[in-house]
Design an enzyme around this catalytic site. Structure first.
Site: not given
Length: 171
Positions: A63-65
């Site tokens: 998700t951060c990616d």
């Protein structure tokens, strides 16, 4: 510095946020973090710009990616008066490696690993994990917080459209 619960979850399990709670309308607190070259960066380094502050647990998670790549794509359309800063507890070396591998060149990744200065100032430290909660803030050119979203489930993406609209409104 107060602990707050009932704001975020990870896989449905409640977590505690530590640090100073911030609100829309207040002056953005200062911080000291490290850039990918280990140079210290503070809020004053971005004076006169509209800022999108994106806090993520770790760039090495899906998700951060996705979030950081999305903001990188959106950056060009926002123009030179908007800076997008992504904060995580990842080491500066890991952030630099990730940016190179992901082709991210429009977002500045900043490491809060040393002092947790950003996390404490914005109330975004996940106490149980010593990671940053997923959150997006917009700071106008005068240094006032004009938008704040703390994503309630750490694994969910933020509302990109609302953050981008808030940044455009702050221009």
């Amino acid at each position: 510095m107060a602990d707050r619960s009932g704001i975020i979850t990870l896989h449905g399990n409640g977590l505690t946020l530590a640090g100073n709670e911030v609100k829309v309308g207040q002056a953005a607190p200062d911080f000291t973090v490290l850039d990918n070259g280990l140079a210290p960066k503070t809020l004053a380094d971005y004076k006169g710009k509209v800022l999108i502050l994106s806090a993520v647990p770790s760039l090495d998670t899906p998700t951060c990616d996705m979030e950081t790549r999305r903001f990188n794509t959106e950056a060009a359309a926002l123009g030179e008066d908007v800076e997008i800063l992504t904060f995580s507890m990842d080491l500066p070396f890991a952030q630099k490696r990730w940016c190179g591998a992901a082709g991210v060149d429009q977002v500045a990744t900043l490491s809060d690993h040393r002092d947790a200065s950003f996390g404490e100032a914005y109330g975004l430290i996940i106490k149980e994990l010593r990671l940053l909660a997923r959150a997006v803030l917009v700071v106008d050119k005068a240094g006032t917080i004009t938008y704040l979203e703390i994503v309630s489930e750490v694994g969910d993406e933020p509302n990109y459209d609302a953050a981008i609209a808030a940044a455009k409104a702050a221009l």
